[in-house]
Design an enzyme around this catalytic site. Sequence first.
Site, PDB file in Angstrom:
ATOM      1  N   PHE A 153       0.812  -1.224   0.000  1.00 53.60           N
ATOM      2  CA  PHE A 153       0.000   0.000   0.000  1.00 53.60           C
ATOM      3  C   PHE A 153       0.840   1.265   0.000  1.00 53.60           C
ATOM      4  O   PHE A 153       0.345   2.332  -0.335  1.00 53.60           O
ATOM      5  CB  PHE A 153      -0.921   0.014   1.238  1.00 53.60           C
ATOM      6  N   CYS A 285       9.643   1.689   3.245  1.00 58.28           N
ATOM      7  CA  CYS A 285      10.548   0.583   3.552  1.00 58.28           C
ATOM      8  C   CYS A 285      11.965   1.084   3.749  1.00 58.28           C
ATOM      9  O   CYS A 285      12.805   0.376   4.278  1.00 58.28           O
ATOM     10  CB  CYS A 285      10.526  -0.449   2.439  1.00 58.28           C
ATOM     11  N   GLU A 385       9.285  -3.913  12.905  1.00 58.14           N
ATOM     12  CA  GLU A 385       9.160  -2.782  11.983  1.00 58.14           C
ATOM     13  C   GLU A 385       7.865  -2.070  12.363  1.00 58.14           C
ATOM     14  O   GLU A 385       6.776  -2.644  12.216  1.00 58.14           O
ATOM     15  CB  GLU A 385       9.084  -3.298  10.541  1.00 58.14           C
TER      16      GLU A 385
HETATM   17  P1  NAD Z   1       1.622  -6.613   3.074  1.00 53.85           P
HETATM   18  O1  NAD Z   1       2.641  -7.675   3.111  1.00 53.85           O
HETATM   19  O2  NAD Z   1       0.550  -6.600   4.098  1.00 53.85           O
HETATM   20  O3  NAD Z   1       0.879  -6.620   1.654  1.00 53.85           O
HETATM   21  C1  NAD Z   1       1.605  -6.754   0.449  1.00 53.85           C
HETATM   22  C2  NAD Z   1       0.734  -7.488  -0.554  1.00 53.85           C
HETATM   23  O4  NAD Z   1       0.459  -8.802  -0.054  1.00 53.85           O
HETATM   24  C3  NAD Z   1      -0.604  -6.809  -0.799  1.00 53.85           C
HETATM   25  O5  NAD Z   1      -0.876  -6.829  -2.184  1.00 53.85           O
HETATM   26  C4  NAD Z   1      -1.583  -7.649   0.004  1.00 53.85           C
HETATM   27  O6  NAD Z   1      -2.850  -7.715  -0.595  1.00 53.85           O
HETATM   28  C5  NAD Z   1      -0.955  -9.026   0.014  1.00 53.85           C
HETATM   29  N1  NAD Z   1      -1.255  -9.769   1.261  1.00 53.85           N
HETATM   30  C6  NAD Z   1      -1.563  -9.243   2.475  1.00 53.85           C
HETATM   31  N2  NAD Z   1      -1.747 -10.232   3.383  1.00 53.85           N
HETATM   32  C7  NAD Z   1      -1.550 -11.400   2.732  1.00 53.85           C
HETATM   33  C8  NAD Z   1      -1.567 -12.769   3.130  1.00 53.85           C
HETATM   34  N3  NAD Z   1      -1.853 -13.119   4.378  1.00 53.85           N
HETATM   35  N4  NAD Z   1      -1.290 -13.697   2.196  1.00 53.85           N
HETATM   36  C9  NAD Z   1      -0.992 -13.367   0.938  1.00 53.85           C
HETATM   37  N5  NAD Z   1      -0.973 -12.072   0.503  1.00 53.85           N
HETATM   38  C10 NAD Z   1      -1.235 -11.099   1.385  1.00 53.85           C
HETATM   39  O7  NAD Z   1       2.430  -5.213   3.073  1.00 53.85           O
HETATM   40  P2  NAD Z   1       1.842  -3.746   3.186  1.00 53.85           P
HETATM   41  O8  NAD Z   1       1.374  -3.523   4.583  1.00 53.85           O
HETATM   42  O9  NAD Z   1       0.920  -3.464   2.056  1.00 53.85           O
HETATM   43  O10 NAD Z   1       3.173  -2.898   2.920  1.00 53.85           O
HETATM   44  C11 NAD Z   1       4.069  -2.538   3.935  1.00 53.85           C
HETATM   45  C12 NAD Z   1       5.252  -3.477   3.990  1.00 53.85           C
HETATM   46  O11 NAD Z   1       5.915  -3.503   2.742  1.00 53.85           O
HETATM   47  C13 NAD Z   1       6.311  -3.039   4.987  1.00 53.85           C
HETATM   48  O12 NAD Z   1       6.795  -4.169   5.663  1.00 53.85           O
HETATM   49  C14 NAD Z   1       7.401  -2.424   4.118  1.00 53.85           C
HETATM   50  O13 NAD Z   1       8.693  -2.437   4.659  1.00 53.85           O
HETATM   51  C15 NAD Z   1       7.306  -3.311   2.915  1.00 53.85           C
HETATM   52  N6  NAD Z   1       7.879  -2.646   1.760  1.00 53.85           N
HETATM   53  C16 NAD Z   1       9.094  -3.099   1.319  1.00 53.85           C
HETATM   54  C17 NAD Z   1       9.710  -2.477   0.240  1.00 53.85           C
HETATM   55  C18 NAD Z   1      11.060  -2.927  -0.241  1.00 53.85           C
HETATM   56  O14 NAD Z   1      11.457  -2.539  -1.326  1.00 53.85           O
HETATM   57  N7  NAD Z   1      11.782  -3.718   0.524  1.00 53.85           N
HETATM   58  C19 NAD Z   1       9.065  -1.412  -0.401  1.00 53.85           C
HETATM   59  C20 NAD Z   1       7.815  -1.005   0.068  1.00 53.85           C
HETATM   60  C21 NAD Z   1       7.223  -1.652   1.146  1.00 53.85           C
END
Ligand code: NAD
Length: 500
Positions: A153, A285, A385
């Site tokens: 998101f 991130c 985090e």
């Molecule tokens: P998230 O892991 O909750 O969601 C990411 C994706 O996975 C979404 O499309 C979501 O629909 C899906 N998802 C959610 N729960 C799921 C499940 N139980 N099973 C399968 N799929 C599922 O992450 P978020 O809250 O949307 O984003 C924030 C996180 O992303 C933070 O940890 C941040 O550090 C990380 N992030 C990392 C980078 C990087 O380049 N390393 C960049 C941006 C964000």
Amino acid sequence: MSTAIPTVKLLINGEFIESTATEWRDVVNPATQQVLARVPLATTAEINAAVAAAKSAFKTWRRTPIGARARIFLKYQQLIRENMKELAALLTAEQGKTLLDAEGDIFRGLEVVEHAANIGTLQMGEMASNVASGVDTYTVQQAIGVCAGITPFNFPAMIPLWMFPMAIACGNTFVLKPSEQDPMVTMRLVELALQAGIPAGVLNVIHGGEAAVNAICDHPDIRAVSFVGSTRVGTHVYQRASLAGKRVQCMMGAKNHAIVLPDANKDQALNNVLGAAFGAAGQRCMALSVVVLVGEANSWIPELVQKARAMKISGGAEPGTDIGPLISCAAKSRVERLIGQGIEQGAKLELDGRQPDVPGYASGNFVGPTIFSGVKPGMDIYDEEIFGPVLALVSAATLDEAVAFINGNPNGNGTAIFTQSGAAARKFQEEVEAGQIGINVPIPVPVPLFSFTGSGASKLGDLGPYGKQVILFYTQTKTVTARWFEDGSVAGGVNTTISL
Ligand code: NAD
């Protein structure tokens, strides 16, 4: 379902279609709680139709000349520029970050689109002639087929744009699953991509959560999966999709540390730390969430707190806002809970951002800048985090001690040092264990001439998104060894030894 609220469409085979899903989620403005749209959790049949469209389109798209592919992205970057303000307003409304930061989110994605327009010079093989007598060896980088992207998101423009432009420019077709929390700006970018000339079936979009992600991991016609999101979900995606035989790259959670040395330019260091800790309400991130103050730099804490106190908390669309809301009520409660645990577990609360007064936005998900000192491993505010505007301060006596402290953390997305000493910066760069290093630069996310190179527990898979590495991720290297015989020179006889 109310008819007054717009629905987010699926994109299957060039058509924006209404889902037949029975499960829907609200897309909510996090500053006001206004419901902006409803997003479906796509059905299995819809997910299969999207993959089938991508598989079918691959047959022709893979043969499209490089120049034709590149020109689509030339046009696409122009369309994104022309629509920047509208895209930023949409992003701020559904995600919460400030308008200027939303433009930055789109711009960092736009740079990848510009890079994709250079695909002609990027997707090239190598050649060596006469590797044996009359034998040449060369490589070609061929598209692999249907690729999929799963995005978080916090960067609903940049991260989808990390993925589908490079995959498609390489000759693949794509199925994107945006975050269900803020899919609207992603869909507007997808509309512009079709307007730029991406043909039907080459780019498809499905919506959903866990079930949609698992369907992507399992689908036999998807060859590669690019994931950005939390460590918990990314680890699951990596394991499940790898087991199904796919290439997988997962960019995941972080806990980025900075070192401030006492010889740093104080104003620059403190301003940069605050911007990187609290920008986007800490939901990056590459946010700096831990700062190790070395020696005399510990005496700068009161000034850091004073500057943080002056930051403006408000709706992202309000001029002069520094910190917008968190993405959801659940995210706000979690951050508040972690702040409470920080106090209970013995850290010193230097600045408490809970329950800030935000005129005009009484129901928004706001947490103001929060600073703890005396933070130690083992405390939840250090080990987790937080993904909110909470900065942990740690003290170290020397640079060596500070580097050892950082290297004790399993994450490895990024880190930074603030100093005026070239020797200290070089030592830091050599010894610190993280994939992206900033030297007087707080959020060292590389431009797309390079790749995003997070490491350690922040990443699974070898190759990063965008830049040179992603060309390897989205292509199969074929190595051709060829011998052409001149007339009459064909030697007879069977040879059973391994040679050319
Ligand atoms: P998230 O892991 O909750 O969601 C990411 C994706 O996975 C979404 O499309 C979501 O629909 C899906 N998802 C959610 N729960 C799921 C499940 N139980 N099973 C399968 N799929 C599922 O992450 P978020 O809250 O949307 O984003 C924030 C996180 O992303 C933070 O940890 C941040 O550090 C990380 N992030 C990392 C980078 C990087 O380049 N390393 C960049 C941006 C964000």
